[in-house]
Design a protein around this motif. Structure first.
Motif, PDB file in Angstrom:
ATOM      1  N   GLU A   1      -3.460 -32.476  40.280  1.00 14.76           N
ATOM      2  CA  GLU A   1      -4.614 -33.331  40.546  1.00 14.76           C
ATOM      3  C   GLU A   1      -5.465 -32.770  41.677  1.00 14.76           C
ATOM      4  O   GLU A   1      -6.708 -32.819  41.621  1.00 14.76           O
ATOM      5  N   ALA A   2      -4.808 -32.229  42.708  1.00 15.26           N
ATOM      6  CA  ALA A   2      -5.563 -31.619  43.812  1.00 15.26           C
ATOM      7  C   ALA A   2      -6.341 -30.395  43.320  1.00 15.26           C
ATOM      8  O   ALA A   2      -7.507 -30.178  43.702  1.00 15.26           O
TER       9      ALA A   2
ATOM     10  N   GLN B   1      -9.319 -31.527  41.258  1.00 13.59           N
ATOM     11  CA  GLN B   1     -10.349 -32.103  42.123  1.00 13.59           C
ATOM     12  C   GLN B   1     -11.161 -31.002  42.802  1.00 13.59           C
ATOM     13  O   GLN B   1     -12.387 -31.111  42.947  1.00 13.59           O
ATOM     14  N   GLU B   2     -10.477 -29.936  43.205  1.00 10.93           N
ATOM     15  CA  GLU B   2     -11.173 -28.830  43.859  1.00 10.93           C
ATOM     16  C   GLU B   2     -11.845 -27.899  42.854  1.00 10.93           C
ATOM     17  O   GLU B   2     -12.826 -27.219  43.190  1.00 10.93           O
TER      18      GLU B   2
ATOM     19  N   PRO C   1     -13.078 -28.627  39.260  1.00 11.31           N
ATOM     20  CA  PRO C   1     -13.303 -29.465  38.076  1.00 11.31           C
ATOM     21  C   PRO C   1     -13.422 -28.619  36.804  1.00 11.31           C
ATOM     22  O   PRO C   1     -14.139 -27.607  36.782  1.00 11.31           O
TER      23      PRO C   1
ATOM     24  N   TRP D   1      -9.346 -27.168  31.059  1.00 10.35           N
ATOM     25  CA  TRP D   1      -8.344 -28.137  31.525  1.00 10.35           C
ATOM     26  C   TRP D   1      -6.967 -27.799  30.957  1.00 10.35           C
ATOM     27  O   TRP D   1      -5.967 -27.845  31.664  1.00 10.35           O
TER      28      TRP D   1
END
Length: 288
Positions: A218-219, A222-223, A225, A232
């Motif tokens: 998740e980190a 977030q950094e 995208p 993804w």
């Protein structure tokens, strides 16, 4: 109206699709997509099917649809239940996997005779699916549970054949349960028929990845995208290699006589069967 029917199968997402979509119920309803809870869908469908002889004219869908919509206006109704095609006890019968799949799919389609029905089906390697079915059933003897079952002849392609033959005008989308961590957002969006942001698009990763792995993933996202799902998936795949929960990815099979050789043989047959399904032009196959 569009009627999206998620058929399961048993022991695949364990109702996670339904739970995730219901977390987004308000946002989906605003877009005309209604996802009724399972405790409303299952008894309503059972009552309609039980009241309809096999040779009867399809029933008027209005009362059923109204009860499922519960006063909401909708353009798409999403129904999800892993037992639509069979019970745990009847999912296997002799050489066949879900032997009633065609007839049950046709009954479901006939319940909504004036609507556009689309089916969604997850398939799973019989090497893990059969033991999981037994564990989820009320049976207490694995040998008796397998009585008459010809394991090497179990084919998901036969299930797909039956559904297509019985419901040739209904769309059918299929995916492998083993791929779910990498195609979870694709499955959710396919079922709702819309490409919109949803809460819970990481729900399956939380099940199969360590807590530390989820935190780091998740980190990272977030950094960095992801501009598209392909990017993804590449990121998710890399984190799964390092942080996957082995017990979730490859569940231990504790049944007697379920040898590594048997698992390997059934897995090879499954891969060939998946290739047959993917090659069809009348099925949408979701894959990483």
């Amino acid at each position: 109206m569009d009627i999206a029917i998620h058929l399961g199968a048993h022991c695949t997402d364990e109702d996670l699709i339904l739970r995730t979509l219901m977390q987004n119920a308000d946002a989906l309803t605003r877009r005309g997509i209604v996802v009724p809870p399972g405790n409303r869908v299952r008894p309503a469908i059972r009552r309609v099917l039980a009241a309809r002889p096999d040779d009867a004219f399809p029933p008027n869908a209005e009362p059923l649809r109204d009860s499922l919509l519960d006063g909401e206006r909708a353009r798409r109704l999403v129904l999800s239940f892993e037992g639509f095609l069979a019970t745990y006890a009847t999912a296997l019968d002799g050489p066949d996997l879900y032997p009633e799949a065609g007839r049950r799919a046709a009954l479901l389609q006939d319940v909504f005779p004036r609507d556009r029905v689309a089916f969604f089906l997850a398939i799973r390697n019989p090497a893990t699916h059969v033991p999981a079915l037994f564990e989820a059933s009320s049976a207490d003897d694995f040998g008796a549970f397998l009585d008459g079952v010809d394991l090497p002849r179990l084919r998901w392609s036969a299930v797909v054949d039956a559904i297509r033959a019985a419901c040739s005008d209904a769309a059918l989308t299929v995916w492998c349960n083993e791929d779910l961590p990498l195609i979870w957002p694709d499955v959710l969006h396919a079922v709702i028929g819309a490409d919109i942001p949803l809460s819970g698009e990481d729900a399956i990763l939380r099940q199969v990845m360590s807590a530390e792995g989820v935190r780091r993933f998740e980190a990272y996202i977030q950094e960095n995208p992801a501009p598209d799902r392909s990017t993804w998936r590449k990121a998710a795949s890399a984190f799964l290699v390092r942080h996957a929960d082995a017990a979730q990815i490859e569940p231990e099979i504790a049944q007697p006589d379920w040898s590594e050789e048997m698992i390997a043989g059934l897995s090879d047959l499954y891969e060939a069967d998946v290739a047959r399904i993917r090659a069809r032009d009348d099925v949408t196959f979701l894959a990483p």
